[in-house]
Design a protein around this motif. Structure first.
Motif, PDB file in Angstrom:
ATOM      1  N   TYR A 129       0.833  -1.209   0.000  1.00 19.07           N
ATOM      2  CA  TYR A 129       0.000   0.000   0.000  1.00 19.07           C
ATOM      3  C   TYR A 129       0.865   1.255   0.000  1.00 19.07           C
ATOM      4  O   TYR A 129       0.573   2.226  -0.712  1.00 19.07           O
ATOM      5  N   LEU A 130       1.950   1.235   0.793  1.00 16.04           N
ATOM      6  CA  LEU A 130       2.861   2.380   0.830  1.00 16.04           C
ATOM      7  C   LEU A 130       3.499   2.617  -0.532  1.00 16.04           C
ATOM      8  O   LEU A 130       3.616   3.766  -0.987  1.00 16.04           O
ATOM      9  N   LEU A 136       2.216   1.742  -3.361  1.00 20.85           N
ATOM     10  CA  LEU A 136       1.168   2.133  -4.299  1.00 20.85           C
ATOM     11  C   LEU A 136       0.871   3.627  -4.224  1.00 20.85           C
ATOM     12  O   LEU A 136       0.731   4.292  -5.251  1.00 20.85           O
ATOM     13  N   VAL A 137       0.809   4.169  -3.013  1.00 19.24           N
ATOM     14  CA  VAL A 137       0.391   5.568  -2.857  1.00 19.24           C
ATOM     15  C   VAL A 137       1.551   6.548  -2.886  1.00 19.24           C
ATOM     16  O   VAL A 137       1.323   7.761  -2.971  1.00 19.24           O
ATOM     17  N   THR A 138       2.803   6.073  -2.810  1.00 18.72           N
ATOM     18  CA  THR A 138       3.941   6.999  -2.799  1.00 18.72           C
ATOM     19  C   THR A 138       4.902   6.774  -3.952  1.00 18.72           C
ATOM     20  O   THR A 138       5.169   7.690  -4.745  1.00 18.72           O
ATOM     21  N   GLN A 139       5.407   5.569  -4.090  1.00 15.39           N
ATOM     22  CA  GLN A 139       6.479   5.338  -5.058  1.00 15.39           C
ATOM     23  C   GLN A 139       5.978   5.277  -6.498  1.00 15.39           C
ATOM     24  O   GLN A 139       6.633   5.798  -7.400  1.00 15.39           O
ATOM     25  N   PRO A 185       3.302   6.813  -7.925  1.00 16.26           N
ATOM     26  CA  PRO A 185       3.101   8.167  -8.465  1.00 16.26           C
ATOM     27  C   PRO A 185       4.412   8.911  -8.727  1.00 16.26           C
ATOM     28  O   PRO A 185       4.521   9.650  -9.718  1.00 16.26           O
TER      29      PRO A 185
END
Length: 293
Positions: free
Chosen positions: A24-25, A27-30, A32
Motif C-alpha cells: 500500500y505504501l 502504491l500511494v507513494t512510489q 506516483p
C-alpha cells in the motif's frame, strides 16, 4: 480442529499485514513518483492535443534550470521557510513560557491559542485577505480609520510580508505546543537548585530551560521545514504567486506549469526537483538532529 485453524490464521496474519502495508505504501507513494519521473522526460503540453507526445530525456530539466522564475521560486521558498520558522519559533517560545506560569484560566487560554493551527489553510487565507486586510472593508483599515491612521493595502503593497504574517500566525500554535510540553518536562529539582544558588528568572531560562529545549528546537525546525517547504494554500488564495512571480515558491511554480500552462512534462520536472530539494534538506536536518541527540 477449529482452534488449530484459528491459531494458524493468527500466526500468518502479521506476515501478510507487513506485506500489505508495504504494498500500500508503494502504491500511494512510489508509483506516483515513478510516473512523475516518466512524465518529466516527455514533451507533453495539453494546449496542443494534436502534438505527439515525445521523449526529450533531460531537456525539461535543462529548461527548468535556465528559467529565471525557477531561481526566484527557490529564493522565495527559502525566505518563506526561514521567516515563518523563525517568527513562529520565537512567538511559540514566548507563549510557551507564558503558559508555564500559574495564570487563571490557563486551559482556556491554551485552547484559544492553539485554535489557529486547527483552522483549514483555505479558511485562514480567506479570513486574512477578506476579513482582516481588505483595503476597503477589512478590520485593520476600519481600526485605522477610527483612530485617524492612513489606510493601507498590505496584500497589494507588501505581498511577501503578508504571506509570512499569515504563516507565522498559523504555525505559532504548533511551536507553542511542542515547546510548552518541553518546558513542562524540565525537572523541577534542577530549577529549585538554580533558585537556591541565587539564579533569577533570566538566569534560570538561560542556563536551565534553554539547554533543555535545544533538542525540541531541532524537532520544531525539522517538522516545520518539511511542512513549510510545500506552502501553497496561503499563496494561492492570497496573492496567486504575484505580483509577477514575487511570491511564487517551488510548489506554486509546479501548479502554474501544470494547471495554468498545461505543460505536463515541465511541471513534472519542476515537481521532481522540488521533491529532491525537500529530501536533501530533510536529510541534512535529520543528520543534525541525530548528531545533537
Amino acid at each position: 480442529m477449529v482452534k488449530q485453524e484459528a491459531d494458524t490464521v493468527l500466526t500468518l496474519t502479521p506476515k501478510y499485514a507487513v506485506w500489505i502495508g508495504i504494498g500500500y505504501l508503494a502504491l500511494v507513494t512510489q508509483i506516483p513518483f515513478i510516473l512523475t519521473l516518466y512524465y518529466s522526460t516527455l514533451r507533453w503540453n495539453l494546449l496542443y492535443p494534436g502534438q505527439p507526445i515525445t521523449c526529450v530525456w533531460l531537456n525539461n530539466y535543462l529548461k527548468v534550470f535556465t528559467e529565471t522564475t525557477f531561481t526566484k521560486a527557490i529564493s522565495n521558498t527559502l525566505l518563506f521557510t526561514i521567516a515563518i520558522l523563525g517568527g513562529s519559533l520565537l512567538l511559540g517560545l514566548a507563549l510557551a513560557l507564558l503558559l508555564h506560569r500559574p495564570i487563571p484560566g490557563k486551559s482556556l487560554i491554551r485552547t484559544l491559542l492553539m485554535s489557529p493551527f486547527l483552522v483549514m489553510t483555505s479558511v485562514v487565507a480567506i479570513i486574512w485577505k477578506n476579513m482582516l486586510l481588505d483595503p476597503t472593508y477589512g478590520f485593520v483599515n476600519n481600526m485605522n480609520r477610527m483612530i485617524g491612521l492612513p489606510m493601507i493595502d498590505l496584500v497589494g503593497s507588501h505581498p511577501m510580508a503578508t504571506i509570512i504574517l499569515i504563516g507565522i500566525w498559523e504555525w505559532t500554535p504548533f511551536m507553542m505546543l511542542i515547546l510548552n510540553a518541553a518546558i513542562e518536562s524540565v525537572p523541577p529539582d534542577i530549577v529549585e537548585a538554580a533558585a537556591i544558588d541565587g539564579a533569577g528568572n533570566l538566569a534560570k531560562f538561560r542556563y536551565v530551560i534553554l539547554p533543555h529545549l535545544s533538542k525540541y528546537f531541532l524537532i520544531c525546525i525539522l517538522l516545520g521545514a518539511v511542512m513549510l517547504l510545500p506552502l501553497f494554500g496561503e499563496i494561492h488564495l492570497t496573492t496567486a504567486g504575484g505580483p509577477g512571480s514575487s511570491t511564487t515558491n517551488l510548489t506554486y511554480l509546479v501548479f502554474q506549469k501544470a494547471f495554468q500552462g498545461y505543460n505536463i512534462g515541465l511541471a513534472a520536472a519542476n515537481a521532481v526537483i522540488t521533491v529532491l530539494i525537500t529530501m536533501v534538506l530533510a536529510t541534512l536536518l535529520m543528520k543534525l538532529f541525530t548528531r545533537e541527540a
